[in-house]
Design a protein around this motif. Structure first.
Motif, PDB file in Angstrom:
ATOM      1  N   TYR A   1     -19.275 -19.414 -56.084  1.00 34.84           N
ATOM      2  CA  TYR A   1     -20.321 -19.341 -56.742  1.00 34.84           C
ATOM      3  C   TYR A   1     -21.649 -18.752 -56.181  1.00 34.84           C
ATOM      4  O   TYR A   1     -22.249 -18.123 -56.880  1.00 34.84           O
ATOM      5  CB  TYR A   1     -20.641 -20.978 -57.066  1.00 34.84           C
ATOM      6  CG  TYR A   1     -21.882 -20.984 -58.162  1.00 34.84           C
ATOM      7  CD1 TYR A   1     -21.342 -20.768 -59.454  1.00 34.84           C
ATOM      8  CD2 TYR A   1     -23.016 -21.227 -57.924  1.00 34.84           C
ATOM      9  CE1 TYR A   1     -22.193 -20.758 -60.294  1.00 34.84           C
ATOM     10  CE2 TYR A   1     -23.980 -21.222 -58.711  1.00 34.84           C
ATOM     11  CZ  TYR A   1     -23.641 -21.095 -60.078  1.00 34.84           C
ATOM     12  OH  TYR A   1     -24.745 -21.083 -61.016  1.00 34.84           O
ATOM     13  N   GLY A   2     -21.607 -18.743 -54.735  1.00 38.12           N
ATOM     14  CA  GLY A   2     -22.756 -18.214 -53.887  1.00 38.12           C
ATOM     15  C   GLY A   2     -22.575 -16.514 -53.927  1.00 38.12           C
ATOM     16  O   GLY A   2     -23.521 -15.836 -54.176  1.00 38.12           O
TER      17      GLY A   2
ATOM     18  N   GLU B   1     -23.732 -15.609 -57.634  1.00 36.68           N
ATOM     19  CA  GLU B   1     -25.285 -15.350 -57.637  1.00 36.68           C
ATOM     20  C   GLU B   1     -25.699 -14.000 -56.945  1.00 36.68           C
ATOM     21  O   GLU B   1     -26.596 -13.384 -57.389  1.00 36.68           O
ATOM     22  CB  GLU B   1     -25.707 -16.610 -56.930  1.00 36.68           C
ATOM     23  CG  GLU B   1     -25.598 -17.683 -57.686  1.00 36.68           C
ATOM     24  CD  GLU B   1     -26.116 -18.809 -57.294  1.00 36.68           C
ATOM     25  OE1 GLU B   1     -26.220 -19.131 -56.137  1.00 36.68           O
ATOM     26  OE2 GLU B   1     -26.483 -19.893 -57.959  1.00 36.68           O
ATOM     27  N   GLU B   2     -24.922 -13.623 -55.672  1.00 42.59           N
ATOM     28  CA  GLU B   2     -25.369 -12.527 -55.074  1.00 42.59           C
ATOM     29  C   GLU B   2     -24.910 -11.358 -55.976  1.00 42.59           C
ATOM     30  O   GLU B   2     -25.863 -10.383 -55.980  1.00 42.59           O
ATOM     31  CB  GLU B   2     -24.499 -12.447 -53.494  1.00 42.59           C
ATOM     32  CG  GLU B   2     -25.084 -13.362 -52.634  1.00 42.59           C
ATOM     33  CD  GLU B   2     -24.427 -13.367 -51.316  1.00 42.59           C
ATOM     34  OE1 GLU B   2     -23.566 -12.349 -51.189  1.00 42.59           O
ATOM     35  OE2 GLU B   2     -24.462 -14.184 -50.568  1.00 42.59           O
TER      36      GLU B   2
ATOM     37  N   GLN C   1     -24.792 -11.142 -59.291  1.00 43.30           N
ATOM     38  CA  GLN C   1     -25.682 -11.221 -60.288  1.00 43.30           C
ATOM     39  C   GLN C   1     -27.101 -10.547 -59.825  1.00 43.30           C
ATOM     40  O   GLN C   1     -27.732  -9.707 -60.525  1.00 43.30           O
ATOM     41  CB  GLN C   1     -25.970 -12.561 -61.078  1.00 43.30           C
ATOM     42  CG  GLN C   1     -26.975 -12.718 -62.177  1.00 43.30           C
ATOM     43  CD  GLN C   1     -26.373 -11.839 -63.343  1.00 43.30           C
ATOM     44  OE1 GLN C   1     -25.366 -11.987 -63.653  1.00 43.30           O
ATOM     45  NE2 GLN C   1     -26.998 -10.851 -63.806  1.00 43.30           N
ATOM     46  N   GLU C   2     -27.562 -10.893 -58.537  1.00 42.30           N
ATOM     47  CA  GLU C   2     -28.661 -10.422 -58.168  1.00 42.30           C
ATOM     48  C   GLU C   2     -28.776  -8.833 -57.879  1.00 42.30           C
ATOM     49  O   GLU C   2     -29.618  -8.116 -58.135  1.00 42.30           O
ATOM     50  CB  GLU C   2     -29.156 -11.115 -56.889  1.00 42.30           C
ATOM     51  CG  GLU C   2     -29.575 -12.655 -56.821  1.00 42.30           C
ATOM     52  CD  GLU C   2     -29.828 -13.199 -55.725  1.00 42.30           C
ATOM     53  OE1 GLU C   2     -29.844 -12.554 -54.506  1.00 42.30           O
ATOM     54  OE2 GLU C   2     -29.887 -14.567 -55.695  1.00 42.30           O
TER      55      GLU C   2
ATOM     56  N   THR D   1     -28.733  -7.151 -61.120  1.00 36.15           N
ATOM     57  CA  THR D   1     -30.005  -7.129 -61.593  1.00 36.15           C
ATOM     58  C   THR D   1     -31.019  -6.227 -61.121  1.00 36.15           C
ATOM     59  O   THR D   1     -31.718  -5.157 -61.818  1.00 36.15           O
ATOM     60  CB  THR D   1     -30.659  -8.546 -61.708  1.00 36.15           C
ATOM     61  OG1 THR D   1     -29.852  -9.466 -62.564  1.00 36.15           O
ATOM     62  CG2 THR D   1     -31.893  -8.622 -62.114  1.00 36.15           C
TER      63      THR D   1
ATOM     64  N   ARG E   1     -18.912 -14.438 -64.763  1.00 35.50           N
ATOM     65  CA  ARG E   1     -18.593 -15.943 -64.379  1.00 35.50           C
ATOM     66  C   ARG E   1     -17.427 -15.671 -63.606  1.00 35.50           C
ATOM     67  O   ARG E   1     -16.831 -14.986 -63.340  1.00 35.50           O
ATOM     68  CB  ARG E   1     -18.517 -16.499 -65.624  1.00 35.50           C
ATOM     69  CG  ARG E   1     -17.143 -16.000 -66.366  1.00 35.50           C
ATOM     70  CD  ARG E   1     -16.880 -16.842 -67.699  1.00 35.50           C
ATOM     71  NE  ARG E   1     -15.693 -16.546 -68.339  1.00 35.50           N
ATOM     72  CZ  ARG E   1     -14.463 -17.267 -68.436  1.00 35.50           C
ATOM     73  NH1 ARG E   1     -14.771 -18.375 -68.128  1.00 35.50           N
ATOM     74  NH2 ARG E   1     -13.434 -16.670 -68.959  1.00 35.50           N
TER      75      ARG E   1
END
Length: 87
Positions: free
Chosen positions: A16-17, A20-21, A23-24, A27, A37
């Protein structure tokens, strides 16, 4: 509980971490993957390595992703200067 199940449960927070990385970083490169996901089905595949589902993206985001990969956008927090030889 089997050893594989324990390993998968232990891997989830780390995955999950990483999600998030990712996704960042996307972005930061101007890329949006709304379907990004963790793939829940991969938690039961037995090897203990969950998969990321990148989902679907439109042609604009695909082009942005290609551009980011080609120019080598550094990951967030990565130094952008190259150290001098011998340092």
């Amino acid at each position: 509980m089997s050893e594989v199940t324990r390993n998968q449960m232990a891997a989830f927070p780390k995955c999950y971490g990483s999600l998030e990385e990712l996704q960042e970083a996307l972005t930061g490169a101007g890329v949006s993957l709304p379907g990004l996901r963790l793939d829940p089905a991969s938690f039961g595949d037995g090897d203990g390595i969950p998969l990321f589902d990148l989902g679907r993206c439109n042609m604009t985001n695909a082009a942005r992703l290609v551009e980011a990969l080609r120019r080598g956008v550094p990951a967030p927090g990565t130094p952008t200067t190259i150290p001098a030889q011998g340092s």
